[in-house]
Design a protein around this motif. Structure first.
Motif, mmCIF file in Angstrom:
data_model
loop_
_atom_site.group_PDB
_atom_site.id
_atom_site.type_symbol
_atom_site.label_atom_id
_atom_site.label_comp_id
_atom_site.label_asym_id
_atom_site.label_seq_id
_atom_site.Cartn_x
_atom_site.Cartn_y
_atom_site.Cartn_z
ATOM 1 N N GLY A 83 0.830 -1.204 0.000
ATOM 2 C CA GLY A 83 0.000 0.000 0.000
ATOM 3 C C GLY A 83 0.858 1.245 0.000
ATOM 4 N N VAL A 84 0.227 2.376 -0.247
ATOM 5 C CA VAL A 84 0.948 3.643 -0.231
ATOM 6 C C VAL A 84 1.359 3.955 1.202
ATOM 7 C CG1 VAL A 84 -0.294 4.490 -2.246
ATOM 8 C CG2 VAL A 84 -1.172 5.000 0.038
ATOM 9 N N PRO A 85 2.320 4.840 1.398
ATOM 10 C CA PRO A 85 2.729 5.189 2.762
ATOM 11 C C PRO A 85 1.550 5.692 3.592
ATOM 12 C CG PRO A 85 4.304 6.039 1.167
ATOM 13 C CD PRO A 85 3.148 5.511 0.376
ATOM 14 N N GLY A 86 1.542 5.288 4.845
ATOM 15 C CA GLY A 86 0.513 5.772 5.753
ATOM 16 C C GLY A 86 -0.743 4.940 5.807
ATOM 17 N N THR A 87 -0.739 3.735 5.240
ATOM 18 C CA THR A 87 -1.932 2.886 5.265
ATOM 19 C C THR A 87 -1.860 1.825 6.363
ATOM 20 O OG1 THR A 87 -0.912 1.632 3.437
ATOM 21 C CG2 THR A 87 -2.626 3.214 2.873
ATOM 22 N N ALA A 88 -0.991 2.029 7.351
ATOM 23 C CA ALA A 88 -0.917 1.184 8.558
ATOM 24 C C ALA A 88 -0.330 -0.196 8.294
ATOM 25 C CB ALA A 88 -2.295 1.051 9.215
ATOM 26 N N LYS A 89 0.545 -0.312 7.294
ATOM 27 C CA LYS A 89 1.148 -1.617 7.002
ATOM 28 C C LYS A 89 1.994 -2.100 8.175
ATOM 29 C CE LYS A 89 3.233 -0.073 3.340
ATOM 30 N NZ LYS A 89 2.763 1.316 3.409
ATOM 31 N N LYS A 191 6.775 -25.552 13.079
ATOM 32 C CA LYS A 191 5.398 -25.162 12.794
ATOM 33 C C LYS A 191 5.070 -23.859 13.507
ATOM 34 C CE LYS A 191 3.647 -29.813 11.939
ATOM 35 N NZ LYS A 191 2.709 -30.879 12.373
ATOM 36 N N GLY A 192 4.421 -22.973 12.789
ATOM 37 C CA GLY A 192 4.110 -21.649 13.310
ATOM 38 C C GLY A 192 4.943 -20.559 12.666
ATOM 39 N N PHE A 193 6.047 -20.962 12.014
ATOM 40 C CA PHE A 193 6.895 -19.965 11.365
ATOM 41 C C PHE A 193 6.203 -19.402 10.129
ATOM 42 C CE2 PHE A 193 9.801 -19.225 7.743
ATOM 43 C CZ PHE A 193 10.433 -18.076 8.212
ATOM 44 N N THR A 194 6.268 -18.110 9.970
ATOM 45 C CA THR A 194 5.810 -17.445 8.751
ATOM 46 C C THR A 194 6.460 -16.068 8.679
ATOM 47 O OG1 THR A 194 3.874 -16.904 7.394
ATOM 48 C CG2 THR A 194 3.770 -16.327 9.731
ATOM 49 N N VAL A 195 6.278 -15.402 7.558
ATOM 50 C CA VAL A 195 6.889 -14.089 7.329
ATOM 51 C C VAL A 195 5.803 -13.099 6.932
ATOM 52 C CG1 VAL A 195 8.466 -12.756 5.871
ATOM 53 C CG2 VAL A 195 9.124 -15.038 6.655
ATOM 54 N N ILE A 196 5.843 -11.927 7.552
ATOM 55 C CA ILE A 196 4.988 -10.805 7.142
ATOM 56 C C ILE A 196 5.913 -9.705 6.642
ATOM 57 C CG2 ILE A 196 3.241 -9.140 7.818
ATOM 58 C CD1 ILE A 196 2.549 -10.929 10.181
ATOM 59 N N ALA A 197 5.752 -9.339 5.389
ATOM 60 C CA ALA A 197 6.559 -8.269 4.799
ATOM 61 C C ALA A 197 5.664 -7.098 4.436
ATOM 62 C CB ALA A 197 7.297 -8.774 3.561
ATOM 63 N N THR A 198 6.234 -5.892 4.452
ATOM 64 C CA THR A 198 5.507 -4.703 4.011
ATOM 65 C C THR A 198 6.272 -4.050 2.870
ATOM 66 O OG1 THR A 198 6.615 -3.147 5.523
ATOM 67 C CG2 THR A 198 4.691 -4.320 6.367
ATOM 68 N N ALA A 199 5.542 -3.382 1.999
ATOM 69 C CA ALA A 199 6.172 -2.688 0.870
ATOM 70 C C ALA A 199 5.211 -1.636 0.352
ATOM 71 C CB ALA A 199 6.522 -3.674 -0.241
ATOM 72 N N ASN A 200 5.765 -0.603 -0.259
ATOM 73 C CA ASN A 200 4.916 0.371 -0.939
ATOM 74 C C ASN A 200 5.483 0.626 -2.322
ATOM 75 O OD1 ASN A 200 6.322 3.147 -1.206
ATOM 76 N ND2 ASN A 200 6.808 2.554 0.892
ATOM 77 N N ASP A 201 4.606 1.065 -3.202
ATOM 78 C CA ASP A 201 5.017 1.241 -4.600
ATOM 79 C C ASP A 201 5.024 2.706 -5.017
ATOM 80 O OD1 ASP A 201 2.339 1.653 -4.415
ATOM 81 O OD2 ASP A 201 1.752 0.061 -5.812
ATOM 82 N N ARG A 202 5.112 3.614 -4.037
ATOM 83 C CA ARG A 202 5.069 5.031 -4.388
ATOM 84 C C ARG A 202 6.402 5.732 -4.126
ATOM 85 N NH1 ARG A 202 0.138 8.942 -2.781
ATOM 86 N NH2 ARG A 202 -0.814 7.520 -4.293
ATOM 87 N N ASP A 203 7.094 5.385 -3.038
ATOM 88 C CA ASP A 203 8.323 6.079 -2.687
ATOM 89 C C ASP A 203 9.419 5.840 -3.710
ATOM 90 O OD1 ASP A 203 7.209 7.158 -0.497
ATOM 91 O OD2 ASP A 203 8.270 5.938 0.969
ATOM 92 N N VAL A 220 -1.843 -8.630 0.195
ATOM 93 C CA VAL A 220 -3.048 -7.923 0.635
ATOM 94 C C VAL A 220 -2.751 -6.434 0.510
ATOM 95 C CG1 VAL A 220 -4.536 -7.372 2.600
ATOM 96 C CG2 VAL A 220 -3.847 -9.741 2.181
ATOM 97 N N VAL A 221 -3.559 -5.734 -0.269
ATOM 98 C CA VAL A 221 -3.369 -4.298 -0.486
ATOM 99 C C VAL A 221 -4.203 -3.538 0.544
ATOM 100 C CG1 VAL A 221 -3.586 -2.391 -2.107
ATOM 101 C CG2 VAL A 221 -2.957 -4.670 -2.944
ATOM 102 N N LEU A 222 -3.538 -2.748 1.374
ATOM 103 C CA LEU A 222 -4.236 -1.947 2.375
ATOM 104 C C LEU A 222 -4.587 -0.593 1.768
ATOM 105 C CD1 LEU A 222 -2.239 -2.696 5.656
ATOM 106 C CD2 LEU A 222 -4.220 -3.877 4.699
ATOM 107 N N PRO A 223 -5.855 -0.241 1.731
ATOM 108 C CA PRO A 223 -6.275 1.014 1.094
ATOM 109 C C PRO A 223 -6.210 2.178 2.064
ATOM 110 C CG PRO A 223 -8.202 -0.191 1.809
ATOM 111 C CD PRO A 223 -7.003 -1.051 2.191
#
Length: 360
Positions: A83-89, A191-203, A220-223
């Motif tokens: 999502g764009v910056p500021g969307t609480a990623k 078991k239980g391991f996973t990865v959460i990554a964040t990224a934006n496509d504007r900066d 998942v795109v956060l609006p």
């Protein structure tokens, strides 16, 4: 100790709510999870428990998005919050990790200088020179620690990492193993391991993900907040939380100023006034919800320490000008045009117009 910390981790700040959810959580839990997907979603979006206890909302937005994000973590796929910056990623990733595994601190911060060792592992070079490669000389990365403990690892600003560093994740995400060829061994994820990554496509300074890596994430795109009322609610909640930490007076009296800041940001972002009658030029600044929170918080500090404690137009005017005018040439022209054609014509905004003229 938590009370003296400027920003406690989510699992510390909301420990009481997490404990309440655990007490009432009788639903199936994926392997390695401390709480069920229902409890994790309730923690994020808020709700009322059977005994009447209230869980405060951490994210204000479409419920289905959070359900998809939580469901992804219950599979063998990694989650990419885009999502764009500021969307609480970052905010969402921290609270997801806290609710799922009770630890949001296994974090890799992506930058242009992030090295491969930050994702895989490094070495204690003093021991390495003295003893040679050994388990004691190895320095595990947050991802390696998450794999060993069956926890959630977080990667912030994934697209800011160099492409070759990004691609070191491919084996970890697809095979769930991390080879250590120097020791002739490997770390297998529990078991239980996973990865959460964040990224934006504007900066600027963004390195696109390779197709091989992108395929290993569910995205998942956060609006941005859908309505002004929703955004005002988000800003008011966060400002109140930050104000409590900074021991500032109650912010109830500043709700009108919060609504005014949100209105300005939304109009300049969208390129038209709220009634749709006037087209506007948009500045280069993002004007995100996070920046609105920063403007209001700064205004509250000004009102508390240099005023009578009541948030007024003069307290937020300087912050708004600083947020909007990122480019001193083009953005200043856009702001002056908005000030004269929109703000000046709103009778109830005359105090704000005068304050902005003084600052400008």
């Amino acid at each position: 100790m938590t009370e003296a910390v400027l920003r406690p981790h989510a699992e510390q700040q909301y420990a009481d709510e997490l404990a309440l959810l655990a007490e009432h959580d009788d639903r199936p839990r994926p392997p390695g999870w401390l709480r069920s997907p229902w409890a994790v979603t309730t923690y994020l979006l808020g709700g009322t428990l059977p005994d009447g206890s209230r869980i405060s909302p951490k994210y204000v937005g479409p419920r289905r998005l959070m359900e998809v994000a939580v469901a992804t973590l219950a599979t063998d796929r990694a989650l990419l919050l885009l999502g764009v910056p500021g969307t609480a990623k970052t905010w969402v990733s921290e609270h997801l990790a806290a609710a799922v595994s009770g630890d949001s601190t296994l974090l890799v911060q992506g930058t242009a200088g992030t090295a491969e060792e930050s994702v895989r592992y490094g070495w204690n070079y003093a021991r390495l020179l003295a003893e040679g490669p050994s388990e004691q000389a190895l320095v595990p990365s947050p991802l390696m620690r998450a794999m060993r403990g069956g926890s959630v690892a977080r990667i912030e600003e994934l697209t800011r990492m160099p492409s070759d560093v990004q691609d070191t994740l491919i084996t970890i995400l697809s095979e769930k193993t991390l080879p250590v060829p120097e020791l002739g061994t490997e770390v297998q994820a529990r078991k239980g391991f996973t990865v959460i990554a964040t990224a934006n496509d504007r900066d600027r300074g963004v390195n696109e993900l390779s197709s091989a890596l992108r395929r290993r994430f569910n995205t998942v795109v956060l609006p941005l907040p859908a309505t002004a009322d929703e955004e005002v609610d988000i800003v008011a909640r966060r400002v109140q939380q930050i104000g409590t930490t900074l021991e500032l007076p109650d912010a109830t009296a500043g709700l009108d100023e919060i609504r005014r800041v949100v209105t300005i940001f939304r109009e300049l972002r969208s390129g038209r006034t709220g009634d749709g009658r006037t087209k506007l030029k948009s500045p280069s600044a993002t004007l995100s919800t996070a920046e609105a929170i920063s403007v209001i918080t700064s205004g509250r500090v000004l009102a508390t320490h240099f005023g009578d404690g009541v948030l007024r137009a003069a307290d937020v005017a300087g912050g708004i000008v600083g947020a909007v005018v990122q480019d001193p040439v083009s953005d200043r022209v856009i702001w002056q045009e908005y000030l004269e054609t929109v703000v000046r014509e709103r009778t109830e905004w005359r105090d704000f117009y005068r304050a902005c003229r003084e600052v400008s």
